[in-house]
Design an enzyme around this catalytic site. Sequence first.
Site, short mmCIF file in Angstrom:
data_model
loop_
_atom_site.label_atom_id
_atom_site.label_comp_id
_atom_site.label_asym_id
_atom_site.label_seq_id
_atom_site.Cartn_x
_atom_site.Cartn_y
_atom_site.Cartn_z
N LYS A 128 -0.44 -3.92 -5.28
CA LYS A 128 -1.68 -3.31 -4.80
C LYS A 128 -2.53 -4.43 -4.19
O LYS A 128 -3.16 -5.22 -4.89
CB LYS A 128 -2.42 -2.64 -5.95
CG LYS A 128 -3.65 -1.86 -5.49
CD LYS A 128 -4.19 -1.01 -6.63
CE LYS A 128 -5.27 -0.07 -6.16
NZ LYS A 128 -6.41 -0.72 -5.53
N TYR A 137 -0.28 -5.03 6.07
CA TYR A 137 0.95 -4.65 5.37
C TYR A 137 1.07 -3.13 5.40
O TYR A 137 0.16 -2.42 4.96
CB TYR A 137 0.90 -5.12 3.92
CG TYR A 137 1.07 -6.62 3.78
CD1 TYR A 137 2.32 -7.17 3.55
CD2 TYR A 137 -0.02 -7.47 3.91
CE1 TYR A 137 2.49 -8.55 3.43
CE2 TYR A 137 0.14 -8.85 3.80
CZ TYR A 137 1.40 -9.37 3.56
OH TYR A 137 1.56 -10.73 3.45
S1 IVH Z 1 -1.16 4.06 -1.53
C1 IVH Z 1 -2.60 8.29 -1.65
N1 IVH Z 1 -0.16 1.62 -1.73
O1 IVH Z 1 -5.57 0.90 -2.99
C2 IVH Z 1 -2.13 6.90 -1.65
N2 IVH Z 1 -2.52 1.91 -1.68
O2 IVH Z 1 -7.11 2.44 -4.95
C3 IVH Z 1 -3.20 5.87 -1.51
N3 IVH Z 1 -3.80 -0.17 -1.81
O3 IVH Z 1 -7.13 3.08 -0.72
C4 IVH Z 1 -2.76 4.58 -1.02
N4 IVH Z 1 -2.07 -1.52 -1.88
O4 IVH Z 1 -6.59 0.69 0.06
C5 IVH Z 1 -1.28 2.38 -1.66
N5 IVH Z 1 0.82 -0.50 -1.88
C6 IVH Z 1 -0.28 0.27 -1.80
C7 IVH Z 1 -1.59 -0.27 -1.84
C8 IVH Z 1 -2.69 0.59 -1.78
C9 IVH Z 1 -3.40 -1.44 -1.88
C10 IVH Z 1 -5.22 0.27 -1.80
C11 IVH Z 1 -5.55 1.25 -0.70
C12 IVH Z 1 -6.08 2.46 -1.41
C13 IVH Z 1 -6.52 1.90 -2.73
C14 IVH Z 1 -6.56 2.96 -3.79
#
Ligand code: IVH
Length: 662
Positions: A104, A217
């Site tokens: 993340k 990314y």
């Molecule tokens: S998936 C519905 N994958 O985390 C799916 N988010 O707390 C939402 N983020 O708004 C996103 N790395 O800005 C996803 N590998 C990753 C991520 C990621 C960082 C962030 C993104 C999102 C937030 C949610």
Amino acid sequence: MRETLRHHEHLYYVLDAPEVSDAQYDIWMRELRALEDEHPELRTQDSPTQRVGGKPKEGFAKVAHSRPMLSLDNAYNEEELREWDRRVRELAGGEDIAYTCELKLDGLSLALTYEGGRLTRGVTRGDGVVGEDVTSNVRTIRSVPLSISTAKLRDSGLPENFEIRGEVVLPLSAFQKLNAEREEQGLAPAANPRNAAAGTLRTLEPNIVAQRRLDFYAYFALNESGHIFSRQSEALDALAAAGFRVNPNRALVHALDEAWDFIARADGIRDSLPYEIDGVVLKVDSTALQGQLGFTGRAPRWAIAYKFAARAGVTQVENILVQVGRTGKLTPVAELTPVAIGGTTVGRATLHNADEIERLGLKIGDFVTVERGGDVIPKVVEVLREKRPADARDFVFPTRCPECGSAVVREEGEVDWRCIDVNCPARLRESLLHFAARGVMNIEGLGEAVVNQLTERGLARNLADIYRLDEAALLSLDLVKHKKAHALLQQIERSKQAPLDRVLLGLGIRFVGERTAQFLADAFGTMDRVMQASKEELEGVQEIGPRISAAIVEFFALPGNRELVEKLRAAGLNFAAEQKKVSSRLDGLTFVLTGTLPSLTREEAKKRIEGEGGNVTGSVSKKTNYVVAGADAGSKLDAARKLNVTVLDAAGLMELLEHGRG
Ligand code: IVH
């Protein structure tokens, strides 16, 4: 040419595995530019030459997302994670389940639209429903492909029209560089890389954005009907095959124990990654199952963010000290009851300045939240008012320097209090440390312990005294033995060869950091010419404005400083600029400047063009390669049009000057 350059951009910016030198890349880029200048009809929007373009004139337009950009539910411990896993399995009715594990990244999410394989739009998440169109800035991110070849689309399985979602981050190195620059300019540092990335993406100057080195990314590939691939793991592989940067730290797991192992490994490498992460995202791999699981409120049931323990802790402020820096700046520092934060024990945190203490409403004795961010220096972010002890007391900012007792001053419009006594021992100590530091005069071994003793014992009363040290003097210090004394003397001797820009940097002139020192050395060539330069002459140097020029003139006006320079000269320091390899980016090209440019004066533009090997002439002829036209351009612009000479605006010129990858 475009394909060749794209290929090497991909190797360099996405795979971090260049196969040709930067110089070779630059040569090809110039060749492509020349071709496009000769044949403007062949220049396309997705050409590698077209990353930095004009700025959005009316700010960023609001754009509705094709479908909402959701957020994620969080799990803060193993139990919450297992609970989520149980629910997913229950709702899936016993179906076999696989999860992708992804880092993340702590940035901001972005949606990219590709039409016919070409990037047409980049939109921030905004409130999840409507975001801002930041396309002009997104185009400057080198790891975002401006277009994807038909072959790559075919191989990866992506259609011609699609949407990519992913995370924009500011790598830690870029973040630290940005904050160093801000500090140099007397600006408050950005709080963390995420804020800095968000601020950068909303900057209205694509030129500036291009210099900041944002990175992107990718993690989702969508079309009108939803996910393009039937598995998230497949989507990630396809995105990588299409040329996007996909985080290599990912895994496909079939049981929560395996996911838990991934999380432990991610936590383990967290400190060694070049960007910040704040957790791990688990996603149900099958997109069909994702559809079946659906959403609750604003977050999908099929994904969860496992959040690492925050790098923050709660502790008590035992006292507030005031430190004096090399410029005399007084920085309040909280002395804390030591607390473990993310593997290190923190006993001190910066409070930045007097205003910050007021803003926090901090008293000595308060319990506070301390955060360790992308910087090494922890900071107090919040006062826990409800825990304030009865005997908490106000902190009174000193009116005298805690080191030398002189009165402190705060200049109009500045937040910092300073000790302006040039003989203040704290300033001397910090000046010596700065002078000797890596990247300045590089005198290895002249660290805090030695400097403290040198100043305490009166062996160093100014910077030049370093060059009067001999073995006997060094051996009189605690803990310095023959071998170390010998090595240190060698280092000191060697530092005399450092080029002018290092010496200028080492003097510690306010606002003169690495870049400015380099520009000064390049422009004037010798110490004497820098010292004699007028405010106006200084302002003719790139990036030097009234504030910096005033600081330089002020510095050299002080007799004590001139004396210091003479002592350094007598000690045998090198006062000449390094013979620069002449940059030849614009070699042999002829420019004519006309009209008023918004971002730089004509004189500056001329200097920069000449600095890159170009010529600037007064009138337009068939030999003119470019006419740079600003506002109110007159007959020269007409002449350019008549002769079919390429016309650039300020942004176009900047691009030409800066398209290198350094
Ligand atoms: S998936 C519905 N994958 O985390 C799916 N988010 O707390 C939402 N983020 O708004 C996103 N790395 O800005 C996803 N590998 C990753 C991520 C990621 C960082 C962030 C993104 C999102 C937030 C949610």
